[in-house]
Design an enzyme around this catalytic site. Structure first.
Site: not given
Length: 324
Positions: A77, A80, A131, A139, A144, A210, A213
């Site tokens: 990702y 991408r 999408h 998270c 969270c 994250c 948290c």
């Protein structure tokens, strides 16, 4: 002898009939697919290049893959995200954004996660992302609720691409990527052509965490296989569809609209009286219900056709000078 002019981009009679219907329309749906972004040079989801040619994208895009190997999924990702940020919105993105500004009764449903519609200035209240988005992160901790928009490239240093393949020829990229990645001590090997190319194994501590948290891993804010479409988006679309007994037009741009639930919106619009206009490069890519009398099929590059179709309402498209 002067050169003979080629055929018009859109047959004049079809352009006139569409323009007249568009001008009289009050409520319009648009369904967008990957073909819209192809004109911006973006590969399709299953067409990711480089070292991802040997991976099945549909296997990586699952909650199970992220749980098993979040480093590998994040590398996919991150690639991408990088490619989407290098691309620019095309004229069709800007035309759709301009139509949304002109017509409050215009709602766009996008299956794309590349962020190009947002970067073209499409009003978010009139843009529903079926999408999700590559540039939303959230998270994974059950307790969270952290979600944010993030355009950093890379999102963390460990996800920096060893080399930017898009700036090289395919042979150069293959050798440079191979040399750079093989320098990593811990790696997984993949075949690319006749070479072994290494993917670094990333420790969980090096992945995005994250900030709220301080414990949960962040994940891309896209809908993975096996996950439900975002409830808030579906409710917004349902409210738009049911708030009136009439829909005048549905635009199907860069998608075959044969997979549900996206295909269902064509059926819903038809049931409310909508005429269908398809813009696609492949003449065989008609919606699941097929084409009917009174529909339009405009074959060609969406970046050229969409601005021409909307010109009578939005005028000429001018790209803004400052773009992300």
């Amino acid at each position: 002898m002067a050169p003979t002019a080629g055929p018009p981009l859109i047959p004049p009679a079809e352009l006139q009939s569409f323009s007249e219907h568009l001008a009289s329309s009050k409520r319009i749906l648009a369904l967008l697919g990957a073909g819209l972004s192809a004109s911006s040079g973006l590969p399709t989801f299953r067409g990711a290049g480089g070292l991802w040619r040997t991976h099945d994208a549909t296997v990586l895009a699952t909650p199970e893959s992220f749980e098993q190997d979040p480093g590998l999924v994040w590398q996919f990702y991150s690639y991408r995200r990088h490619m989407a940020l290098k691309a620019q919105p095309n004229q069709a993105h800007f035309a759709l954004a301009a139509l949304a500004e002109k017509m409050p009764g215009f709602m766009t449903l996008s299956q794309n996660v590349d962020g190009l519609s947002q970067r073209a200035g499409h009003a978010r209240a009139q843009l529903q992302l079926l999408h999700g988005s590559l540039f939303d992160v959230k998270c994974t901790s059950f307790y969270c609720d952290f979600v944010e928009q993030n355009f950093a490239d890379p999102i963390v240093p460990a996800l920096e691409l060893p080399i930017d393949e898009s700036d090289l020829t395919s042979d150069e990229a293959r050798h440079a990527m191979s040399n750079a990645l093989n320098a990593k001590k811990q790696s997984k090997e993949l075949d690319i052509s006749d070479e072994k190319v290494a993917l670094p194994e990333l420790a969980e501590r090096d992945l995005p965490h994250c900030p709220k948290c301080k414990e949960g891993l962040l994940r891309p804010g896209v809908v993975w296989f096996g996950e439900a479409l975002p409830r808030k988006v579906l409710h917004t679309i349902d409210d738009f569809v049911t708030s009136s007994s009439k829909i005048d037009l549905i635009l199907v741009i860069g998608t075959s609209a044969r997979v549900y639930p996206a295909a269902g919106y064509v059926d819903i619009a038809r049931a409310k009286g909508a005429r269908v206009a398809v813009i696609n490069t492949d003449a065989s890519d008609a919606p699941a219900g097929g084409m009917r009398k009174g529909d339009w099929f405009f074959r060609g590059d969406a970046a050229r056709i969409v601005p021409e179709l909307f010109k009578s309402v939005i005028g000429e498209i001018e790209e803004p000078s400052g773009r992300l």
